[in-house]
Design a protein around this motif. Sequence first.
Motif, short mmCIF file in Angstrom:
data_model
loop_
_atom_site.label_atom_id
_atom_site.label_comp_id
_atom_site.label_asym_id
_atom_site.label_seq_id
_atom_site.Cartn_x
_atom_site.Cartn_y
_atom_site.Cartn_z
N ASP A 11 0.19 -1.20 -0.02
CA ASP A 11 -0.55 0.23 -0.05
C ASP A 11 1.27 1.33 -0.06
O ASP A 11 1.75 1.46 0.89
N SER A 12 0.64 1.66 -0.81
CA SER A 12 1.20 3.65 -0.90
C SER A 12 0.53 4.06 -0.95
O SER A 12 0.38 5.67 -1.91
N SER A 13 -0.80 4.68 -0.18
CA SER A 13 -1.90 5.60 -0.57
C SER A 13 -1.67 6.23 -0.09
O SER A 13 -2.24 8.24 0.28
N ALA B 150 -3.35 -5.41 -3.19
CA ALA B 150 -2.35 -3.89 -2.89
C ALA B 150 -3.70 -3.09 -3.16
O ALA B 150 -4.87 -2.89 -3.29
N GLY B 151 -3.37 -1.78 -2.09
CA GLY B 151 -4.56 -0.81 -1.55
C GLY B 151 -4.47 0.39 -3.01
O GLY B 151 -4.18 0.35 -3.51
N LEU C 189 -0.04 6.69 -4.73
CA LEU C 189 0.01 5.62 -5.08
C LEU C 189 0.10 4.93 -6.20
O LEU C 189 -0.03 3.79 -6.10
N GLY D 275 2.78 1.67 -5.92
CA GLY D 275 1.81 0.34 -5.22
C GLY D 275 1.84 0.19 -6.37
O GLY D 275 1.76 -1.81 -6.24
N SER E 228 -8.14 1.62 0.29
CA SER E 228 -7.06 1.85 1.63
C SER E 228 -8.07 2.03 2.39
O SER E 228 -7.94 1.58 3.88
N PRO F 92 -3.41 2.12 6.73
CA PRO F 92 -4.05 1.60 6.60
C PRO F 92 -3.30 -0.07 6.99
O PRO F 92 -2.47 0.12 6.86
N LEU G 186 -6.06 -5.98 5.06
CA LEU G 186 -5.49 -5.21 2.84
C LEU G 186 -5.63 -6.84 3.33
O LEU G 186 -6.53 -7.13 2.29
#
Length: 225
Positions: A7-9, A66-67, A76, A79, A99, A182, A187
Amino acid sequence: MLVLVVDSSTPAVTAALAEIAADGVTLRAERRTVDARAHGELLAPQVAAVLAEVGARPADLGAIVAGLGPGPFTGLRVGLVTAATMGQVLGVPTYGVCSLDAVGHPAAAGEPVLAASDARRREVYWAVYDGAGERIAGPDVDVPALVAERARDLGATAMVGDGAHRYADVLGLPLREEPRYPSAAALAGLAAERILTAAPGERLTPLYLRRPDAVAATARKSVLP
Protein backbone atom coordinates in the motif's frame (compact mmCIF):
# COMPACT_ATOMS: atom_id res chain seq x y z
CA MET A 1 -1.02 -19.36 0.74
CA LEU A 2 1.72 -16.75 0.97
CA VAL A 3 0.48 -13.34 -0.20
CA LEU A 4 2.32 -10.06 -0.72
CA VAL A 5 0.48 -6.95 0.51
CA VAL A 6 1.47 -3.44 -0.60
CA ASP A 7 0.00 0.00 0.00
CA SER A 8 1.32 3.44 -0.96
CA SER A 9 -1.88 5.49 -0.76
CA THR A 10 -0.75 7.52 2.27
CA PRO A 11 2.59 8.76 3.64
CA ALA A 12 2.97 5.26 5.14
CA VAL A 13 4.71 3.04 2.58
CA THR A 14 3.81 -0.55 3.46
CA ALA A 15 4.92 -4.00 2.33
CA ALA A 16 3.97 -7.18 4.14
CA LEU A 17 3.69 -10.93 3.76
CA ALA A 18 0.56 -12.65 4.98
CA GLU A 19 -0.31 -16.33 5.22
CA ILE A 20 -3.94 -16.76 4.18
CA ALA A 21 -5.73 -19.96 5.12
CA ALA A 22 -9.27 -21.12 5.76
CA ASP A 23 -8.84 -20.45 9.49
CA GLY A 24 -7.68 -16.85 9.08
CA VAL A 25 -4.91 -14.44 8.15
CA THR A 26 -1.47 -14.45 9.77
CA LEU A 27 0.92 -11.57 9.17
CA ARG A 28 4.40 -13.04 8.84
CA ALA A 29 6.49 -9.95 8.08
CA GLU A 30 5.86 -6.24 7.65
CA ARG A 31 7.79 -3.08 6.82
CA ARG A 32 6.25 0.39 7.12
CA THR A 33 7.99 3.73 6.68
CA VAL A 34 6.18 7.06 6.94
CA ASP A 35 7.64 9.35 4.30
CA ALA A 36 5.34 11.18 1.88
CA ARG A 37 8.17 11.93 -0.56
CA ALA A 38 9.91 8.56 -0.93
CA HIS A 39 7.34 5.99 -2.07
CA GLY A 40 9.39 5.05 -5.13
CA GLU A 41 12.61 4.66 -3.18
CA LEU A 42 11.13 2.71 -0.28
CA LEU A 43 8.67 0.15 -1.60
CA ALA A 44 10.91 -2.21 -3.59
CA PRO A 45 13.50 -2.57 -0.79
CA GLN A 46 10.68 -3.21 1.67
CA VAL A 47 9.28 -5.97 -0.54
CA ALA A 48 12.73 -7.53 -0.69
CA ALA A 49 13.10 -7.20 3.10
CA VAL A 50 9.86 -8.99 3.99
CA LEU A 51 10.66 -11.82 1.58
CA ALA A 52 14.13 -12.18 3.09
CA GLU A 53 12.75 -12.14 6.64
CA VAL A 54 10.69 -15.28 6.07
CA GLY A 55 13.17 -16.91 3.68
CA ALA A 56 10.80 -16.72 0.72
CA ARG A 57 11.30 -15.98 -2.96
CA PRO A 58 8.95 -14.05 -5.26
CA ALA A 59 8.09 -17.39 -6.90
CA ASP A 60 6.63 -18.56 -3.57
CA LEU A 61 3.86 -15.96 -3.73
CA GLY A 62 0.36 -17.16 -4.50
CA ALA A 63 -1.26 -13.74 -4.90
CA ILE A 64 -0.68 -10.02 -4.45
CA VAL A 65 -2.99 -7.58 -2.64
CA ALA A 66 -2.71 -3.83 -3.20
CA GLY A 67 -4.37 -0.81 -1.66
CA LEU A 68 -6.24 1.03 -4.42
CA GLY A 69 -6.39 4.37 -2.63
CA PRO A 70 -7.81 6.93 -2.66
CA GLY A 71 -4.51 8.71 -2.53
CA PRO A 72 -2.35 11.33 -4.25
CA PHE A 73 -1.43 10.42 -7.81
CA THR A 74 2.35 10.06 -7.55
CA GLY A 75 2.52 7.97 -4.40
CA LEU A 76 -0.47 5.76 -5.14
CA ARG A 77 0.73 4.64 -8.55
CA VAL A 78 4.01 3.34 -7.07
CA GLY A 79 2.27 0.58 -5.16
CA LEU A 80 -0.15 -0.28 -7.94
CA VAL A 81 2.52 -0.43 -10.65
CA THR A 82 4.69 -2.59 -8.38
CA ALA A 83 1.83 -4.98 -7.64
CA ALA A 84 0.63 -5.18 -11.24
CA THR A 85 4.13 -5.73 -12.62
CA MET A 86 4.98 -8.45 -10.11
CA GLY A 87 1.66 -10.16 -10.71
CA GLN A 88 2.24 -10.22 -14.45
CA VAL A 89 5.85 -11.42 -14.21
CA LEU A 90 5.09 -14.11 -11.63
CA GLY A 91 1.80 -15.17 -13.21
CA VAL A 92 -0.17 -14.74 -9.97
CA PRO A 93 -3.50 -12.96 -9.46
CA THR A 94 -3.70 -9.44 -8.07
CA TYR A 95 -6.52 -8.17 -5.89
CA GLY A 96 -7.37 -4.59 -4.98
CA VAL A 97 -8.84 -3.22 -1.75
CA CYS A 98 -9.96 0.33 -1.06
CA SER A 99 -7.23 1.61 1.28
CA LEU A 100 -9.74 3.49 3.45
CA ASP A 101 -11.48 0.16 4.09
CA ALA A 102 -8.25 -1.03 5.76
CA VAL A 103 -8.58 1.91 8.17
CA GLY A 104 -12.33 2.09 8.75
CA HIS A 105 -13.24 -1.62 8.75
CA PRO A 106 -11.02 -2.65 11.70
CA ALA A 107 -11.91 0.53 13.62
CA ALA A 108 -15.68 -0.01 13.52
CA ALA A 109 -16.25 -1.79 16.81
CA GLY A 110 -20.01 -1.68 17.01
CA GLU A 111 -20.41 2.00 16.13
CA PRO A 112 -20.28 4.00 12.88
CA VAL A 113 -16.89 5.56 12.20
CA LEU A 114 -15.45 8.12 9.82
CA ALA A 115 -12.14 7.13 8.17
CA ALA A 116 -10.16 10.01 6.69
CA SER A 117 -6.75 10.33 5.05
CA ASP A 118 -4.90 13.47 4.04
CA ALA A 119 -5.66 14.50 0.45
CA ARG A 120 -3.52 17.66 0.57
CA ARG A 121 -4.94 20.97 -0.71
CA ARG A 122 -6.64 21.22 2.72
CA GLU A 123 -8.94 18.33 1.82
CA VAL A 124 -9.42 14.76 3.03
CA TYR A 125 -10.28 11.47 1.40
CA TRP A 126 -13.06 9.95 3.46
CA ALA A 127 -15.57 7.15 3.92
CA VAL A 128 -18.03 6.18 6.65
CA TYR A 129 -18.46 2.64 8.00
CA ASP A 130 -21.33 1.15 9.96
CA GLY A 131 -20.91 -0.74 13.22
CA ALA A 132 -20.11 -3.95 11.35
CA GLY A 133 -17.35 -2.29 9.35
CA GLU A 134 -19.24 -2.09 6.07
CA ARG A 135 -18.70 1.06 4.02
CA ILE A 136 -21.93 3.08 3.79
CA ALA A 137 -20.57 6.23 2.13
CA GLY A 138 -17.54 7.18 0.09
CA PRO A 139 -14.81 7.03 -0.83
CA ASP A 140 -14.82 10.71 -1.74
CA VAL A 141 -12.70 13.84 -1.38
CA ASP A 142 -13.95 17.06 0.25
CA VAL A 143 -12.96 19.89 2.56
CA PRO A 144 -13.04 18.85 6.24
CA ALA A 145 -16.00 21.07 7.13
CA LEU A 146 -18.21 19.35 4.55
CA VAL A 147 -16.96 15.92 5.63
CA ALA A 148 -17.86 16.73 9.24
CA GLU A 149 -21.41 17.55 8.18
CA ARG A 150 -21.78 14.39 6.09
CA ALA A 151 -20.33 12.20 8.84
CA ARG A 152 -22.79 13.56 11.40
CA ASP A 153 -25.69 13.01 9.00
CA LEU A 154 -24.58 9.39 8.60
CA GLY A 155 -24.41 8.85 12.35
CA ALA A 156 -20.64 8.54 12.77
CA THR A 157 -19.66 8.69 16.44
CA ALA A 158 -15.86 8.39 16.10
CA MET A 159 -13.13 9.04 13.56
CA VAL A 160 -9.86 7.41 12.60
CA GLY A 161 -7.01 7.87 10.13
CA ASP A 162 -4.26 10.35 9.35
CA GLY A 163 -6.71 12.88 7.94
CA ALA A 164 -8.74 12.69 11.14
CA HIS A 165 -5.59 13.48 13.13
CA ARG A 166 -4.72 16.44 10.92
CA TYR A 167 -8.17 18.00 10.96
CA ALA A 168 -9.45 16.81 14.32
CA ASP A 169 -10.60 20.29 15.33
CA VAL A 170 -12.76 20.71 12.22
CA LEU A 171 -14.10 17.16 11.98
CA GLY A 172 -15.11 17.32 15.62
CA LEU A 173 -15.62 13.62 16.44
CA PRO A 174 -13.88 11.56 19.15
CA LEU A 175 -10.50 10.55 17.69
CA ARG A 176 -9.15 7.01 17.78
CA GLU A 177 -5.37 6.84 17.70
CA GLU A 178 -5.17 3.68 15.57
CA PRO A 179 -5.18 2.64 12.85
CA ARG A 180 -3.75 5.86 11.50
CA TYR A 181 -2.74 4.28 8.18
CA PRO A 182 -4.05 1.30 6.17
CA SER A 183 -3.40 -1.96 7.99
CA ALA A 184 -1.64 -4.69 6.03
CA ALA A 185 -3.52 -7.32 8.00
CA ALA A 186 -6.83 -5.64 7.17
CA LEU A 187 -5.95 -5.38 3.47
CA ALA A 188 -5.14 -9.10 3.41
CA GLY A 189 -8.28 -9.97 5.37
CA LEU A 190 -10.54 -7.97 3.08
CA ALA A 191 -9.15 -9.85 0.06
CA ALA A 192 -8.99 -13.26 1.75
CA GLU A 193 -12.31 -14.65 0.51
CA ARG A 194 -11.45 -13.82 -3.11
CA ILE A 195 -8.03 -15.43 -2.71
CA LEU A 196 -9.29 -18.60 -1.02
CA THR A 197 -12.02 -19.12 -3.62
CA ALA A 198 -9.52 -18.56 -6.44
CA ALA A 199 -11.52 -15.65 -7.81
CA PRO A 200 -10.11 -14.23 -11.04
CA GLY A 201 -7.39 -11.65 -10.56
CA GLU A 202 -8.43 -8.04 -10.96
CA ARG A 203 -7.07 -5.08 -12.81
CA LEU A 204 -5.71 -2.68 -10.18
CA THR A 205 -7.62 0.50 -10.96
CA PRO A 206 -6.51 3.40 -8.76
CA LEU A 207 -9.01 5.53 -6.86
CA TYR A 208 -7.54 8.94 -7.62
CA LEU A 209 -10.89 10.78 -7.17
CA ARG A 210 -9.44 13.87 -8.81
CA ARG A 211 -7.06 14.82 -11.59
CA PRO A 212 -3.29 15.00 -10.94
CA ASP A 213 -1.69 18.39 -10.30
CA ALA A 214 0.53 18.11 -13.37
CA VAL A 215 -1.27 18.49 -16.70
CA ALA A 216 -0.02 18.57 -20.26
CA ALA A 217 0.36 21.94 -21.91
CA THR A 218 -2.52 22.77 -24.21
CA ALA A 219 -0.53 24.95 -26.59
CA ARG A 220 3.07 25.49 -27.59
CA LYS A 221 4.75 28.64 -26.38
CA SER A 222 6.89 30.66 -28.74
CA VAL A 223 10.59 30.85 -27.89
CA LEU A 224 10.93 34.12 -29.84
CA PRO A 225 10.81 37.48 -28.06
